[in-house]
Design a protein around this motif. Structure first.
Motif, PDB file in Angstrom:
ATOM      1  N   GLN A   1      -5.046  -1.732  61.803  1.00 25.46           N
ATOM      2  CA  GLN A   1      -4.869  -2.684  62.858  1.00 25.46           C
ATOM      3  C   GLN A   1      -4.663  -1.622  64.271  1.00 25.46           C
ATOM      4  N   LYS A   2      -4.959  -2.333  65.135  1.00 24.35           N
ATOM      5  CA  LYS A   2      -5.274  -1.698  66.607  1.00 24.35           C
ATOM      6  C   LYS A   2      -4.181  -1.027  67.160  1.00 24.35           C
ATOM      7  N   TRP A   3      -2.793  -1.547  66.703  1.00 23.92           N
ATOM      8  CA  TRP A   3      -1.668  -1.152  67.370  1.00 23.92           C
ATOM      9  C   TRP A   3      -1.014   0.259  66.658  1.00 23.92           C
ATOM     10  N   TRP A   4      -1.716   0.708  65.594  1.00 23.52           N
ATOM     11  CA  TRP A   4      -1.693   2.018  65.043  1.00 23.52           C
ATOM     12  C   TRP A   4      -2.530   2.884  65.488  1.00 23.52           C
ATOM     13  N   ASN A   5      -2.052   4.303  65.917  1.00 19.45           N
ATOM     14  CA  ASN A   5      -3.075   5.164  66.562  1.00 19.45           C
ATOM     15  C   ASN A   5      -3.906   5.694  65.395  1.00 19.45           C
ATOM     16  N   GLN A   6      -5.174   5.706  65.543  1.00 19.47           N
ATOM     17  CA  GLN A   6      -5.949   6.216  64.429  1.00 19.47           C
ATOM     18  C   GLN A   6      -6.170   7.457  64.569  1.00 19.47           C
ATOM     19  N   ASP A   7      -6.331   8.381  65.689  1.00 16.80           N
ATOM     20  CA  ASP A   7      -6.332   9.587  65.729  1.00 16.80           C
ATOM     21  C   ASP A   7      -5.433  10.311  65.163  1.00 16.80           C
ATOM     22  N   CYS A   8      -3.959   9.701  65.276  1.00 21.23           N
ATOM     23  CA  CYS A   8      -2.659  10.382  64.837  1.00 21.23           C
ATOM     24  C   CYS A   8      -2.985  10.353  63.239  1.00 21.23           C
ATOM     25  N   ILE A   9      -3.325   9.096  62.587  1.00 25.73           N
ATOM     26  CA  ILE A   9      -3.497   9.088  61.290  1.00 25.73           C
ATOM     27  C   ILE A   9      -4.455   9.816  60.538  1.00 25.73           C
ATOM     28  N   GLU A  10      -5.523   9.973  61.305  1.00 22.79           N
ATOM     29  CA  GLU A  10      -6.535  10.935  60.940  1.00 22.79           C
ATOM     30  C   GLU A  10      -6.211  12.474  60.867  1.00 22.79           C
ATOM     31  N   ASN A  11      -5.357  12.730  61.740  1.00 20.92           N
ATOM     32  CA  ASN A  11      -5.054  14.308  61.930  1.00 20.92           C
ATOM     33  C   ASN A  11      -3.863  14.743  61.405  1.00 20.92           C
ATOM     34  N   LEU A  12      -3.036  13.703  60.890  1.00 24.33           N
ATOM     35  CA  LEU A  12      -1.710  13.975  60.427  1.00 24.33           C
ATOM     36  C   LEU A  12      -1.513  13.601  58.894  1.00 24.33           C
ATOM     37  N   THR A  13      -2.574  13.099  58.314  1.00 20.15           N
ATOM     38  CA  THR A  13      -2.574  13.019  57.223  1.00 20.15           C
ATOM     39  C   THR A  13      -3.141  13.758  56.220  1.00 20.15           C
ATOM     40  N   VAL A  14      -2.466  14.487  55.412  1.00 29.90           N
ATOM     41  CA  VAL A  14      -2.914  15.696  54.463  1.00 29.90           C
ATOM     42  C   VAL A  14      -3.008  15.327  53.035  1.00 29.90           C
ATOM     43  N   ASN A  15      -3.969  15.497  52.194  1.00 36.93           N
ATOM     44  CA  ASN A  15      -3.680  14.992  51.016  1.00 36.93           C
ATOM     45  C   ASN A  15      -3.192  13.412  50.780  1.00 36.93           C
ATOM     46  N   GLY A  16      -3.461  12.426  51.426  1.00 46.20           N
ATOM     47  CA  GLY A  16      -3.111  11.124  51.502  1.00 46.20           C
ATOM     48  C   GLY A  16      -1.487  10.907  51.777  1.00 46.20           C
ATOM     49  N   LYS A  17      -0.647  12.015  52.143  1.00 45.03           N
ATOM     50  CA  LYS A  17       0.558  12.005  52.651  1.00 45.03           C
ATOM     51  C   LYS A  17       0.611  11.751  54.078  1.00 45.03           C
ATOM     52  N   ASN A  18       1.530  11.031  54.754  1.00 44.71           N
ATOM     53  CA  ASN A  18       1.914  11.098  56.192  1.00 44.71           C
ATOM     54  C   ASN A  18       3.176  10.692  56.643  1.00 44.71           C
ATOM     55  N   TYR A  19       3.984  11.616  57.070  1.00 40.80           N
ATOM     56  CA  TYR A  19       5.202  11.469  57.349  1.00 40.80           C
ATOM     57  C   TYR A  19       5.501  11.096  58.784  1.00 40.80           C
ATOM     58  N   TYR A  20       4.389  10.998  59.706  1.00 37.89           N
ATOM     59  CA  TYR A  20       4.524  10.801  60.901  1.00 37.89           C
ATOM     60  C   TYR A  20       3.625   9.811  61.344  1.00 37.89           C
ATOM     61  N   MET A  21       3.893   8.759  62.319  1.00 35.73           N
ATOM     62  CA  MET A  21       2.957   7.899  62.936  1.00 35.73           C
ATOM     63  C   MET A  21       3.374   7.726  64.295  1.00 35.73           C
ATOM     64  N   VAL A  22       2.324   7.196  64.836  1.00 36.07           N
ATOM     65  CA  VAL A  22       2.431   6.825  66.493  1.00 36.07           C
ATOM     66  C   VAL A  22       1.795   5.247  66.526  1.00 36.07           C
ATOM     67  N   SER A  23       2.497   4.467  67.286  1.00 37.28           N
ATOM     68  CA  SER A  23       1.803   3.277  67.451  1.00 37.28           C
ATOM     69  C   SER A  23       2.162   2.526  68.839  1.00 37.28           C
ATOM     70  N   ASP A  24       1.893   1.439  69.193  1.00 36.62           N
ATOM     71  CA  ASP A  24       1.904   0.983  70.742  1.00 36.62           C
ATOM     72  C   ASP A  24       3.484   0.505  70.664  1.00 36.62           C
ATOM     73  N   PHE A  25       4.389   0.480  69.531  1.00 41.19           N
ATOM     74  CA  PHE A  25       5.814   0.246  69.775  1.00 41.19           C
ATOM     75  C   PHE A  25       6.291   1.180  70.725  1.00 41.19           C
TER      76      PHE A  25
END
Length: 454
Positions: free
Chosen positions: A136-160
């Protein structure tokens, strides 16, 4: 939510179009409390969280967001704002170690305590939450792409919590007075570069009071708070602390020829040309005298977008620009919000992770639909931007926001993300030798951080 007329919106009256997330069904969680935790900072209070309505469009959009989600899901939302950025990691540690489930979502600083929370096992993997739809558009896609490693992501950025992006302001009158190129045209043509910034800055610097001493009473090409604002030049030049190799694994990428060249250019502009006036980045609290765009004595000034509201009374007409590209061959502009943005973390001790995921998704969705438009269109574009072109630049800056795994984990990777700032801050252009000395230890620490993603 609470409509503009001040009437309350009940859970039954929320329509399908008003529901905060497309995949979310109305629930009654019996008034369960969902608590967020963040440091106590002015821009959090002004732009992210509020407990009551006061007639301000931004404030009331925040209030209505929380109220709609509360009504729709049958919960009570509370926000803890406490201490400084250095208190977030110990607070997460405390709730995890005690298991008291004190808060269900925390907003961290962009690097202080970030790696420590993950390496010590305090965080839950966002990718294990079934109710958050990261497409969904409220989740930052660049953050997801760059902070996901081996399918794991402990940090997110969104419009909240909207990142506070850095930008450059320019004095329109000075552009005309010195017959300089139109900055908006330069941006549109892909010619707004670090060299162009330096060239334009050199044409306006002058000892205007004729006392033979360059000080705050004179005119400069560039005015800037020192310290972390320089990080945005690194990323705007298309350089990251770490980048993925052909196998998709992260490796150091800050020490190449492009970095050396860029630092030399910026060092010349900031420390050696005489065209830059520096002031304390703590000017809001330490009383340091500043040379901002509103004085009319600088051509351009670096600034955080959230602080543009402090320029509303300026009689100087100014425009907004992205940070410059490294050169014209660079395909696109890149923006960052260093150091002023928050990463979402989910403490591993949260007891009802499913409910937390549902509420988080709803808050993010409702922020995207109702808060972000007010923030950009009202708080920034209407009140801070002085022309339509600046409004378009704000969109460009937002759309080009980028994240760097290496910078965010810098404190656990030998401070590698701050080498760049230190080179500029310390008037040091021995870049290649300094990097070579630190490279081996930095690679070892990066490998240790990456182990938590195995």
């Amino acid at each position: 939510g609470t409509p503009d007329d001040g009437t309350e919106t009940s859970i039954e009256s929320v329509t399908e179009a008003e529901k905060p997330g497309p995949a979310l069904e109305r629930e009654d969680n019996g008034g369960a409390v969902f608590t967020t935790y963040s440091s106590d900072r002015d821009f959090y209070r002004n732009y992210f969280f509020t407990d009551e309505q006061n007639g301000d469009a931004m404030n009331d959009a925040l209030y209505n967001r929380d109220k709609l989600v509360e009504d729709y899901l049958g919960v009570k939302i509370e926000h803890i704002l406490n201490g400084t950025i250095s208190d977030v990691m110990p607070s997460v540690q405390k709730t995890v170690m005690s298991g008291d489930d004190e808060f269900q979502l925390a907003m961290t600083h962009c690097y202080v305590g970030v790696a420590e929370m993950a390496t010590k096992g305090y965080l839950y993997d966002w990718n294990n939450l079934g109710y958050c739809d990261y497409t969904q558009k409220w989740w930052n896609q660049d953050c997801i792409e760059n902070l996901t490693v081996n399918g794991k992501n402990y940090y997110m950025v969104s419009d909240f919590v909207v990142p506070d992006m850095n930008c450059i302001l320019f004095n329109k009158q000075m552009i005309d007075e010195f017959s300089l190129e139109n900055p908006y045209t330069l941006v549109d043509d892909g010619k707004w570069t670090l060299d162009k910034l330096s060239e334009m800055a050199s044409k306006v610097t002058s000892d205007i009071n004729g006392d033979g001493v360059f000080d705050i009473d004179d005119r400069y090409g560039l005015a800037a708070p020192g310290d972390w604002y320089w990080c945005s030049f690194l990323h705007s030049s298309g350089i990251k602390v770490v980048s993925r190799n052909d196998k998709g694994n992260y490796e150091l990428s800050i020490g190449g020829e492009r970095t050396v060249s860029m630092v030399e250019k910026l060092d010349q502009l900031v420390n050696r040309s005489g065209d830059t006036f520096l002031y304390s980045y703590l000017y809001e609290t330490d009383g340091t005298e500043t040379l901002r765009i509103s004085t009319g004595r600088c051509l351009v000034q670096v600034e955080a977008i959230f602080l543009m509201n402090t320029l509303r009374g300026s009689t100087v007409e100014y425009g907004i620009l992205p940070y410059p590209k490294y050169d014209e061959n660079q395909k696109q502009y890149h923006s960052t919000s260093l150091d002023e943005f928050s990463l979402f973390v989910l403490p591993i001790d949260v007891k009802d992770k499913e409910m937390s995921a549902i509420i988080t998704e709803a808050l993010c969705a409702e922020s995207y639909k109702k808060v972000v438009p007010v923030f950009y269109d009202t708080a920034l574009k209407t009140k801070a931007a002085r022309d339509d072109a600046s409004s378009e630049i704000i969109d460009l800056i937002r759309d080009s926001l980028t994240f760097d795994f290496g910078y965010l984990h810098s404190n656990s990777v030998n401070g590698v993300g701050h080498m760049f700032v230190n080179w500029i801050r310390n008037n040091n252009n021995n870049i290649a030798s300094d990097y070579d000395k630190a490279k081996s230890a930095t690679e070892e620490k990066l490998a240790k951080v990456l182990e938590i993603y195995r």
